[in-house]
Design a protein around this motif. Structure first.
Motif, PDB file in Angstrom:
ATOM      1  N   ARG A  62     111.881 -11.480 -85.585  1.00 52.09           N
ATOM      2  CA  ARG A  62     111.298 -12.802 -85.189  1.00 52.09           C
ATOM      3  C   ARG A  62     110.900 -13.679 -86.309  1.00 52.09           C
ATOM      4  NH1 ARG A  62     113.856 -14.847 -80.779  1.00 52.09           N
ATOM      5  NH2 ARG A  62     113.250 -13.543 -79.124  1.00 52.09           N
ATOM      6  N   ALA A  63     110.046 -12.724 -87.459  1.00 55.25           N
ATOM      7  CA  ALA A  63     109.438 -13.636 -88.412  1.00 55.25           C
ATOM      8  C   ALA A  63     110.645 -14.291 -89.465  1.00 55.25           C
ATOM      9  CB  ALA A  63     108.905 -12.501 -89.193  1.00 55.25           C
ATOM     10  N   LYS A  64     111.849 -13.541 -89.252  1.00 50.83           N
ATOM     11  CA  LYS A  64     113.024 -14.172 -90.308  1.00 50.83           C
ATOM     12  C   LYS A  64     113.800 -15.018 -89.401  1.00 50.83           C
ATOM     13  CE  LYS A  64     112.836 -10.257 -93.296  1.00 50.83           C
ATOM     14  NZ  LYS A  64     113.307  -9.104 -93.886  1.00 50.83           N
ATOM     15  N   ASN A  65     113.877 -15.291 -88.085  1.00 51.84           N
ATOM     16  CA  ASN A  65     114.660 -15.796 -87.299  1.00 51.84           C
ATOM     17  C   ASN A  65     116.193 -15.147 -87.336  1.00 51.84           C
ATOM     18  OD1 ASN A  65     113.410 -17.531 -86.261  1.00 51.84           O
ATOM     19  ND2 ASN A  65     113.715 -19.183 -87.677  1.00 51.84           N
ATOM     20  N   GLN A  66     116.162 -13.791 -87.399  1.00 51.34           N
ATOM     21  CA  GLN A  66     117.212 -12.718 -87.447  1.00 51.34           C
ATOM     22  C   GLN A  66     117.241 -11.749 -86.361  1.00 51.34           C
ATOM     23  OE1 GLN A  66     117.539 -11.466 -91.461  1.00 51.34           O
ATOM     24  NE2 GLN A  66     117.315 -13.539 -92.413  1.00 51.34           N
ATOM     25  N   ALA A  67     118.320 -11.179 -86.453  1.00 51.91           N
ATOM     26  CA  ALA A  67     118.467  -9.829 -85.381  1.00 51.91           C
ATOM     27  C   ALA A  67     119.422  -8.829 -86.114  1.00 51.91           C
ATOM     28  CB  ALA A  67     118.864 -10.269 -83.930  1.00 51.91           C
ATOM     29  N   LEU A  68     119.307  -7.592 -85.423  1.00 51.24           N
ATOM     30  CA  LEU A  68     120.159  -6.459 -86.076  1.00 51.24           C
ATOM     31  C   LEU A  68     120.555  -5.743 -84.404  1.00 51.24           C
ATOM     32  CD1 LEU A  68     118.305  -4.693 -88.967  1.00 51.24           C
ATOM     33  CD2 LEU A  68     120.619  -6.026 -89.075  1.00 51.24           C
ATOM     34  N   LEU A  69     122.118  -5.832 -84.473  1.00 50.08           N
ATOM     35  CA  LEU A  69     122.481  -5.314 -83.170  1.00 50.08           C
ATOM     36  C   LEU A  69     123.465  -4.156 -83.432  1.00 50.08           C
ATOM     37  CD1 LEU A  69     123.418  -7.624 -80.360  1.00 50.08           C
ATOM     38  CD2 LEU A  69     125.242  -6.235 -81.316  1.00 50.08           C
ATOM     39  N   GLN A  70     123.279  -3.057 -82.940  1.00 57.25           N
ATOM     40  CA  GLN A  70     124.316  -1.844 -83.040  1.00 57.25           C
ATOM     41  C   GLN A  70     125.154  -1.864 -81.801  1.00 57.25           C
ATOM     42  OE1 GLN A  70     122.623   1.596 -84.906  1.00 57.25           O
ATOM     43  NE2 GLN A  70     123.764   2.910 -83.461  1.00 57.25           N
TER      44      GLN A  70
END
Length: 443
Positions: free
Chosen positions: A39-47
């Motif tokens: 959330r702090a970076k406005n990003q996500a990692l999805l596997q």
């Protein structure tokens, strides 16, 4: 470009975008095993479950900008090959327990409490079932009366399919001691307490276990849901068919190449075959077989599109020949001097409005629909364009959403098919005309 990985890096993930929004974006391409919101970076990692699923997703979104709640998000392979975060699963592996955690992979047909009860009750008394959605896919918790019954069910059913070729069961022992069921409906059931109410509309039945909404499959009308995990255009397919499939279409075919035979070799060519088969999917390449001039190989965009072509064109008549259309034993067509490439053609119909195009798939009819016409086109010009292909019974030019379109009804399907094959993608007054079959009975 980072080397392919089953981990996808998503950027520009605004605060309004939820985990479920990201799941909806990627679950048509396969099972998602982990999701981490940064959330702090406005990003996500999805596997994803495997690298091919991630590759399919990124190839699809390379041609179609993904957008969530009006915000464009940007996807690429992560430099991570594996996410090491703890998976928030409710399973504990091999320690026996009377409650099973069941994950259903390749869920082509909707799975309800009743379906699960039929599958698991032969192995012992089932007391409670709760179904829900997590990042791993569609899941259920199944509580038996005894631990031994759960052990028997797991040893017998692990890895089995509920339906032929799909809905594969992945079963662990849960770490829960007792299931709490509030409603008896198609998503949760307490068989020891038949007097529980059905849920209020729109209220999740088991918020404590996960999102009860069916995120894995695209929700269709009537509450039915169906997933197509091996296909990159799953969301468009489900949207087009309202969560079901046309009669006779299985959705399980993975063979992309079609063999068409009994062609009229004097009149057929690759572009005419493209015009006909592109109604059912994108065309990768076409090869006329020189040693069998009445045979051709056609490689479609995916197995579902190939199945549509085989289903709807088998037995169609073109140039006085009844076509035989079957799946080829060749998985694809090798590029070469005798192949025609269409993968980059802007005439492929399914790069845009895919759901709309699937909805119009049908066997050849007597009526053709013409679109992308010049604004000043007349009915006489339309008739003049196609009348060489057969007897025209009726015709009509009309306007929809400010664009000129036309319908032409021939005496029979063969004449309409010939007109489509010969005149689709032809140019009239600077406009490239698009032709498809109409499912209307009359004009």
């Amino acid at each position: 470009m980072t080397e392919p990985s089953k981990v996808v890096h998503v950027r520009n993930v605004g605060h309004e975008i939820s985990e479920n929004d990201l799941l909806q974006l990627f679950q048509p391409f396969g099972v998602i095993t982990k999701l981490v919101m940064l959330r702090a970076k406005n990003q996500a990692l999805l596997q994803m479950q495997d690298v091919p699923s991630a590759v399919n997703a990124l190839q699809f979104y390379a041609n179609m900008q993904p957008s969530i709640r009006g915000r464009n998000v940007y996807v690429q392979f992560s430099s991570h090959q594996e996410l090491t975060t703890m998976d928030q699963s409710q399973g504990r592996g091999d320690e026996p327990n009377r409650i099973l955690l069941v994950t259903v992979h390749h869920m082509l047909y909707p799975i309800t409490v009743d379906v699960l009860f039929q599958v698991f009750s032969p192995h012992g008394t089932v007391e409670k079932i709760v179904t829900f959605q997590k990042s791993a896919g569609f899941q259920a918790l199944i509580q038996f009366q005894s631990r031994q019954s759960a052990v028997n069910a797991r040893s017998t059913l692990q890895g089995r399919n509920i339906y032929d070729g799909c809905c594969q069961l992945d079963i662990q022992f849960s770490n829960l001691d007792e299931l709490q069921v509030n409603y008896n409906n198609d998503r949760s059931r307490d068989f020891t307490n038949p007097n529980l109410p059905t849920e209020q509309k729109g209220r999740p039945s088991q918020p404590g276990y996960g999102d009860a909404g069916n995120m894995y499959a695209a929700q269709g009308s009537g509450g039915r849901a169906v997933g197509f995990p091996q296909m990159a255009n799953a969301a468009a397919i489900a949207a087009a068919f309202g969560g079901g499939l046309p009669p006779g279409i299985t959705g399980t075919n993975e063979r992309c190449t079609v063999l068409v035979s009994n062609l009229n070799s004097d009149r057929i060519d690759e572009d005419k075959l493209f015009n006909l088969f592109s109604i059912y999917g994108n065309i990768v390449r076409i090869k006329l077989l020189r040693n069998k001039p009445d045979h051709a190989l056609i490689q479609m965009g995916d197995g579902f599109q190939a199945e549509l072509a085989v289903h709807f064109l088998k037995g169609a008549v073109l140039f006085e020949k009844q076509l035989e259309v079957n799946f080829s034993r060749h998985p694809n067509i090798t590029q070469g001097a005798e192949t025609h490439e269409y993968i980059s053609s802007n005439l492929n119909r399914f790069n845009r409005n895919a759901a709309k195009n699937y909805r119009y798939c049908c066997s050849p009819t007597k009526i053709i629909h013409l679109s992308t016409l010049p604004q000043d086109i007349t009915e006489e010009e339309i008739v003049s364009l196609v009348e060489e292909h057969g007897t025209i019974v009726n015709s009509k030019v009309f306007e929809m959403n400010g664009k000129k379109q036309a319908l032409v009804q021939f005496e029979n399907e063969e004449q309409a098919t010939e007109a489509l094959v010969c005149k689709h993608a032809s140019t009239l007054s600077g406009s490239v005309i698009r032709i498809s079959f109409s499912q209307l009975q009359n004009i």
